[in-house]
Each structure stands twice: as C-alpha cells, then as structure tokens.
Write an enzyme that holds these catalytic residues in place. Sequence first.
Site, PDB file in Angstrom:
ATOM      1  N   LYS B  78      40.576  31.653  45.987  1.00  0.00           N
ATOM      2  CA  LYS B  78      39.524  32.222  45.137  1.00  0.00           C
ATOM      3  C   LYS B  78      38.197  31.520  45.436  1.00  0.00           C
ATOM      4  CE  LYS B  78      38.547  33.058  40.195  1.00  0.00           C
ATOM      5  NZ  LYS B  78      38.972  32.812  38.797  1.00  0.00           N
ATOM      6  N   SER B 153      39.422  36.905  35.881  1.00  0.00           N
ATOM      7  CA  SER B 153      38.456  36.921  36.959  1.00  0.00           C
ATOM      8  C   SER B 153      39.091  36.750  38.345  1.00  0.00           C
ATOM      9  CB  SER B 153      37.437  35.809  36.738  1.00  0.00           C
ATOM     10  OG  SER B 153      38.058  34.538  36.840  1.00  0.00           O
ATOM     11  N   SER B 177      42.332  34.023  33.139  1.00  0.00           N
ATOM     12  CA  SER B 177      41.953  34.594  34.444  1.00  0.00           C
ATOM     13  C   SER B 177      42.989  34.481  35.551  1.00  0.00           C
ATOM     14  CB  SER B 177      40.646  33.970  34.924  1.00  0.00           C
ATOM     15  OG  SER B 177      39.578  34.506  34.201  1.00  0.00           O
TER      16      SER B 177
END
Lengths: 93, 490
Positions: B78, B153, B177
């Site tokens: 990420k 997210s 998330s």
Amino acid sequence: MIDKKTIEHIAKLARLHITDEEAQEYSTQLAKALNHFETISKINTAGVEPLITPTEIESFWREDVVKQEFSAEEMTANAPAKAGNLFKVPPVV
Amino acid sequence: MDLTFASMSEIVDAVKTKKVSVKEITHHFKTRIENIDGKLNSFTSINPNAANEAEALDERLAKGEDLGVLAGVPFGIKEMFCTKGLKTTAGSKILENFVPPYDSTVVARLKKAGVVILGKLNQDEFAMGSSNETSFHGVVKNPWNLECVPGGSSGGSAAAQASRLVAGTLGTDTGGSIRQPASFCGIVGVKPTYGRVSRYGIIAYASSLDQAGPMVSSVKDAALTLEVISGFDEYDSTTTQRSVPAWSKNLKADVKGMKIGLMKEYMSGSLHPDVQKTVENSVDTLKKMGAEIVEVSVPMTEFAVPVYYLVAASEASSNLARYDGVKYGFRADFKNLSAIDLEEFYGKTRGLGFGKEVKRRIMLGTYCLSSGYYDAYYNKAGQVRRLIMNQYLEAFKNCDVILSPVTTAPAFKIGERISDPLAMYLNDIFTTSTNLAGLPGMSVPFGMSQDGLPIGIQLTASHFEEQKMLDVGFALESASPVKGKNPHVI
C-alpha cells in the site's frame, strides 16, 4: 454554529486555502457531522482520564550516539526547489 | 505448479527446493498485473527493479544462503508505506513525486524475509475513505463486480490480492481500512493489536489508531506475514517489547470449548439480509465445531463512530501539518509572485495539494482542537474512548473472541455514497471501536451476497490475543461455504 465565517477562520488556522464553493460545502457537511457527533456530549465522563494511546507504552531509550543515516543530498532529493544541498523557498518578506 | 493460487508456504517451498526460480515467479505475477490491472487500477506503480531483485535472490540461493521465511513471495505494498527508491504518494497530489530515501520498518522486515516487491498499491488519499474513491490515482474497482467499490482505504491491496496479482499485500487500518476492503473483496485481512507492528516509515494519518497488517488469501498466510512484520522497533516507542509468538506454527482449527461472544449491540441494527445470514451461518458453524456462544455487551460502541472521527480528524490535522511545500512534495507555483507572505505560501500549496476529503478532515480536526472546542470534542472523545475500551475489557472476561459483521452490507456501487460524507463515515460502524480500544481484529470470507459479492466475518480479540483470533478464523476458513471462489476478473 459552523457558518461560512467560522469555516474561513478554521481554514486560516489550518493554513489551508479553500474556495468559496468549498467553504459553503464544508459548512453544511461539518455542521451535519458535528451535529451527529454531539451525541457524545450526553455521556457522563466525570473523572474519566482521556485515553490517548490504547496500549501501554514501555519506556525505551536509544543510545545517544551520533550517526549519519542520510547525506544532505539524500535529504534534499525530494525538495520542490533547491540550491545545491539547500532547500530553496520564495521570498516571504 | 499453479503459481497463481499457491499459498506463501508453497511458494517458499518451491523456491527452496528449486522447483521454480524467484525470477520465474516474479515474471508470472508481473504478467498478471500487466494483463489484468487495467480493469482494476489497483497498482499505482511497478517496481522497475523487481526482475533484478529476483535474480539477486536466485543467486544468493545458488550460493546456499537462506533467503528467509518468505523467500520469493511476490508482494504489493500500500502506498502508505515508505519504500526506498519507490514512489510513495499516499494517494495524494501533495506527495506525487515523493521517493523515500528509506524503507518503513515493516517493508524492511519483509525484504529481509525474502519477498520481492512488485509495486505500490492504490488507496484512499492519506487512508481517508471507506471506498477507495478519494485517491489522486483514481478509483479502484472491485474485482467481483467492476461497478462496485473495493472498500477503503486499502482498496488497492484488497483488489490486487483478490485477483491474485500478487501473493501477499500490506494494508493499514485506522478505522477498519484492512478489514472492510478485505470483506468487500473476499480475502483475509488482519489488524493486529496496537503496538504489535512498527509505524516507523508509515505515512501518519491518526497515530493512536493506525496499525499495519497483512491482506492475503488465507489465515495461515496472514499469520506468517504477521510474524515477519511484528515486534519491537527502536524507531517507534509505541511498539511493544513483548516477543512475537509463532502464530502460523501454532495455528489450529480446534475451537472446542472456546467462548465466542456475540455483541448484542451489533446484531440489533439494520443489517443487510445477506450479511445477517452470513453471520448466522458462521455462528452455527462454530457451534457445531464445539464452541460455546455467549452474549456480550459493549453498549458504548454506539458512540464509536463519533469518537473515532473526532480523534482521527484531530490527529490528522496535526500529522498533516508537515505538508507545507518546503522540504518535499508538491508546491504551488509562485514563479510569478515577487513577494508573498508565509501563510499564502503554505495555504495555497496545501489548498491545491490536498483533495476534498483530506481537507474536510483537516477542517474538522482543526475545529475540534481550536480554542473553546477542545474540551467539548477532543477531550470528551478521549474520555468516551476510555469507556469503550473498559467495556471491551469487561466483555473479554466472558469470552475469548467476539464475532460480528464487518459492515452492514456488501460492497456498494461506485459513486453511491461519495457526496454524503456522514453516510460514508457511518459505514465504519462495526470496525472503528476495535481501533479506539487498540484491539486486534480480522475479516475472514464466509459468505456471498445474492448479487455475487463476498461477505466477511469480523473477529476481535483482547489485546495481544492474536492467536485466539487467528484460530477461530482458521476454523471458520476450513468450513467456509465460499472457499475456492474467485472473482470473475481472474
């Protein structure tokens, strides 16, 4: 009350330029959100210590040793503007 | 060997016994990314050195060196994690050209364990979002239905893993998330106890809530990855000095005699019928396996969303003050200005550099921390936060693990909630309290909606009790009715 004037004041505190359109939008949205968040005001929290970090922090100190992890060139490599190995900024006075 | 669906252990075994080279594995997954990711937008950049790094690992192996417990496993990371020499934008224009000079501790540990990083994964800007629609790099699509969001997210991580573009990904979880996108995309996502994993080199959103964790295809892979990334770090004083258990070796699907708590507050709301059914099925399964189901109560979770947003926005407004256009990142164009004041310099740069959602949360946080409002919002939220944690600790006196839904409904359509921030915030109703209390939580795929979208089950344990949580997850996984189902995009 989150009116446009309050929004502009907060934006100034946050060093954040926002457009008139954004000010209008944020004013409506933040008022709605904060109105919802007001529900916590009714909870009795007398004498309760606020929780800042959820698990215990154990003290730890690193050795106080001077070491160079990065060169000046590495540190300034991402600068939006630079002169040599110095950060360059527009004149502000 | 079917590399696409191989577990991490299978890949490691194949590498160590030289059935397949790291270079071949890297090539296989890189080709998948090239062929499939155009539909998903899950990758934001590809590591141009991946093939060379793979070759270097093969050479080391040829010399008889031990590559580590994740030898040759291809990973996607990420964008919140700093990766030396690889662009790290946190999904934001303000960091569009930022190339970190160092690795975050988590990434350094993965590399030491032998992984090959194939690239960086899309996310909501600064991890602020529940749908992966706020990224500077554009919306990510759910691989099960390209019209739906992958969750946020860590939506890029979830979509890439569900489509097997890599064998493992990392996400961060501030209010859900990791767990929410894992549920929406049908993968396993684990948020460990706050303090298990170092936050050094992870771009800070809300420091007292953020934790990194694996987003992978099985509970065993999650346990293995967690072992690699956990542990004390002298660069993060909030990491625990406790030792890291051998979760993957101790993993057992035996839940006989375990007490599974059902939180009555979570079951009385308006759940989507498919989510309700999935939760009921999971409870029945655990009962049949010999677990005892007990009702527990954490009434204060009703206030988790307000407390979460007040705490997170306040911390974010402080953390994001560092983006000022001086040392790194985007700077507004001042070429035509002969003289400006400092506030203009910061304000214009930040106003143009941050996206709408980020600005909204900075505004909310600045308001909560401003004179006259601090006590009513930030301080009050901290007090309620302690009450939430205390009630959780009471609940865990009566059960080993709490089972609940991850979200009220399966993945929603792209664009459906983006214009109503409060509706989007309420989406996090089942996940935020775990972060507030610093507890470990995970999502395991256990159901499928009538529309063909995955549904996860959330498991939460007490502080540092990851083993119990992973064991229940392992048991559920072994009996999961959706085991082996894959998204159409594959």
